[in-house]
Design a protein around this motif. Structure first.
Motif, PDB file in Angstrom:
ATOM      1  N   ALA A 126      76.202  53.997  24.570  1.00 25.75           N
ATOM      2  CA  ALA A 126      75.080  53.535  23.818  1.00 25.75           C
ATOM      3  C   ALA A 126      75.252  52.341  23.179  1.00 25.75           C
ATOM      4  O   ALA A 126      74.509  51.551  23.008  1.00 25.75           O
ATOM      5  CB  ALA A 126      74.767  54.705  22.871  1.00 25.75           C
ATOM      6  N   HIS A 127      76.496  52.039  22.253  1.00 26.57           N
ATOM      7  CA  HIS A 127      76.802  51.117  21.526  1.00 26.57           C
ATOM      8  C   HIS A 127      76.749  49.883  22.426  1.00 26.57           C
ATOM      9  O   HIS A 127      76.274  48.645  22.035  1.00 26.57           O
ATOM     10  CB  HIS A 127      78.197  51.349  20.840  1.00 26.57           C
ATOM     11  CG  HIS A 127      78.554  50.059  19.928  1.00 26.57           C
ATOM     12  ND1 HIS A 127      77.877  49.924  18.784  1.00 26.57           N
ATOM     13  CD2 HIS A 127      79.591  49.186  20.011  1.00 26.57           C
ATOM     14  CE1 HIS A 127      78.471  48.871  18.160  1.00 26.57           C
ATOM     15  NE2 HIS A 127      79.459  48.388  18.934  1.00 26.57           N
ATOM     16  N   LEU A 128      77.708  49.987  23.715  1.00 23.86           N
ATOM     17  CA  LEU A 128      77.699  48.776  24.466  1.00 23.86           C
ATOM     18  C   LEU A 128      76.270  48.254  25.205  1.00 23.86           C
ATOM     19  O   LEU A 128      76.028  47.162  25.292  1.00 23.86           O
ATOM     20  CB  LEU A 128      78.488  48.845  25.761  1.00 23.86           C
ATOM     21  CG  LEU A 128      80.229  49.184  25.353  1.00 23.86           C
ATOM     22  CD1 LEU A 128      80.819  49.772  26.651  1.00 23.86           C
ATOM     23  CD2 LEU A 128      80.692  48.022  24.801  1.00 23.86           C
ATOM     24  N   ALA A 129      75.582  49.279  25.348  1.00 28.32           N
ATOM     25  CA  ALA A 129      74.173  49.035  26.061  1.00 28.32           C
ATOM     26  C   ALA A 129      73.178  48.347  24.914  1.00 28.32           C
ATOM     27  O   ALA A 129      72.725  47.182  25.391  1.00 28.32           O
ATOM     28  CB  ALA A 129      73.326  50.490  26.252  1.00 28.32           C
ATOM     29  N   ALA A 130      73.271  48.645  23.649  1.00 30.01           N
ATOM     30  CA  ALA A 130      72.660  48.084  22.502  1.00 30.01           C
ATOM     31  C   ALA A 130      72.964  46.688  22.277  1.00 30.01           C
ATOM     32  O   ALA A 130      72.243  45.909  21.883  1.00 30.01           O
ATOM     33  CB  ALA A 130      72.524  48.811  21.277  1.00 30.01           C
ATOM     34  N   HIS A 131      74.408  46.353  22.684  1.00 32.44           N
ATOM     35  CA  HIS A 131      74.898  44.936  22.434  1.00 32.44           C
ATOM     36  C   HIS A 131      75.172  44.230  23.587  1.00 32.44           C
ATOM     37  O   HIS A 131      75.959  43.251  23.865  1.00 32.44           O
ATOM     38  CB  HIS A 131      76.124  45.094  21.568  1.00 32.44           C
ATOM     39  CG  HIS A 131      75.756  45.533  20.211  1.00 32.44           C
ATOM     40  ND1 HIS A 131      75.882  46.994  19.874  1.00 32.44           N
ATOM     41  CD2 HIS A 131      75.474  44.925  19.037  1.00 32.44           C
ATOM     42  CE1 HIS A 131      75.629  47.110  18.721  1.00 32.44           C
ATOM     43  NE2 HIS A 131      75.156  45.971  18.328  1.00 32.44           N
ATOM     44  N   TYR A 132      74.416  44.698  24.867  1.00 31.69           N
ATOM     45  CA  TYR A 132      74.973  43.924  26.094  1.00 31.69           C
ATOM     46  C   TYR A 132      74.895  42.357  26.248  1.00 31.69           C
ATOM     47  O   TYR A 132      75.527  41.823  26.733  1.00 31.69           O
ATOM     48  CB  TYR A 132      73.998  44.461  27.143  1.00 31.69           C
ATOM     49  CG  TYR A 132      74.477  44.560  28.374  1.00 31.69           C
ATOM     50  CD1 TYR A 132      75.330  45.561  29.005  1.00 31.69           C
ATOM     51  CD2 TYR A 132      74.208  43.766  29.464  1.00 31.69           C
ATOM     52  CE1 TYR A 132      76.107  45.700  30.330  1.00 31.69           C
ATOM     53  CE2 TYR A 132      74.661  43.627  30.918  1.00 31.69           C
ATOM     54  CZ  TYR A 132      75.607  44.552  31.206  1.00 31.69           C
ATOM     55  OH  TYR A 132      76.173  44.540  32.195  1.00 31.69           O
ATOM     56  N   GLU A 133      73.888  41.929  25.714  1.00 34.03           N
ATOM     57  CA  GLU A 133      73.571  40.468  25.601  1.00 34.03           C
ATOM     58  C   GLU A 133      74.633  39.825  25.008  1.00 34.03           C
ATOM     59  O   GLU A 133      75.028  38.849  25.381  1.00 34.03           O
ATOM     60  CB  GLU A 133      72.147  40.102  25.128  1.00 34.03           C
ATOM     61  CG  GLU A 133      71.081  40.484  25.821  1.00 34.03           C
ATOM     62  CD  GLU A 133      70.589  41.764  25.729  1.00 34.03           C
ATOM     63  OE1 GLU A 133      71.182  42.695  24.913  1.00 34.03           O
ATOM     64  OE2 GLU A 133      69.286  42.430  26.200  1.00 34.03           O
ATOM     65  N   GLY A 134      75.098  40.277  23.822  1.00 37.38           N
ATOM     66  CA  GLY A 134      76.278  39.541  23.162  1.00 37.38           C
ATOM     67  C   GLY A 134      77.423  39.550  23.767  1.00 37.38           C
ATOM     68  O   GLY A 134      78.266  38.569  23.925  1.00 37.38           O
TER      69      GLY A 134
END
Length: 163
Positions: A126-134
């Motif tokens: 969930a954390h990785l999905a939320a920061h995928y663009e970064g």
């Protein structure tokens, strides 16, 4: 003049390169994100089929699986989309799709992993999905590396989110 990195384990070298890419891209990843990117780079550094796969078909096939096998296959799709969008954006052009296609598909795969699990694994994805663009922005910073260095980065830029 290109220097050769030859000190440390592969994980240490990737970590050093990622830190430099964070500085170039002006995106500061947290420890969880950095560690996961190192893991992805290590897993796929010798993957001869990375660019040959059709990610949308792999995503559809993953949807047909259940349990941990489903989560693992979705994770793989998310990881490969991350690498393609960050390291091989020209591949998207050759396939006549936008890089945003790989961003959306990869983010969706990570969200599906988070939904399929009920533990720390779910929290991670969930954390990785939320920061995928970064994550993609830092991988793009790897592409822009003029000369790899061995020294750790002393200064970290402020956390900039790309939404």
């Amino acid at each position: 003049m290109m220097r050769t990195l030859h000190h440390g384990t592969a994980a240490e070298l990737w970590h050093t390169l990622l830190r430099e890419a964070e500085n170039r891209s002006h995106v500061a990843l947290d420890e969880m994100q950095e560690s996961y990117l190192v893991f992805v780079l290590l897993r796929h550094q010798n993957d001869p089929d990375l660019l040959a796969r059709v990610q949308a078909l792999d995503w559809l096939q993953a949807q047909e699986r259940v349990g941990q096998m489903r989560a693992d296959h979705l994770r793989d799709v998310g990881d490969r989309c991350l690498l393609i969008a960050g390291l091989f954006p020209a591949q998207a052009e050759r396939r006549r799709v936008s890089v945003e296609y790989f961003l959306a598909l990869g983010r969706s795969a990570y969200r599906d992993v988070a939904d399929a699990c009920r533990n720390a694994y779910a929290e991670l994805f969930a954390h990785l999905a939320a920061h995928y663009e970064g994550l993609v922005a830092v991988l793009r910073g790897l592409r822009e590396a003029p000369v790899p260095a061995l020294a750790p980065v002393a200064h970290r830029p402020p956390n900039i989110r790309l939404h």
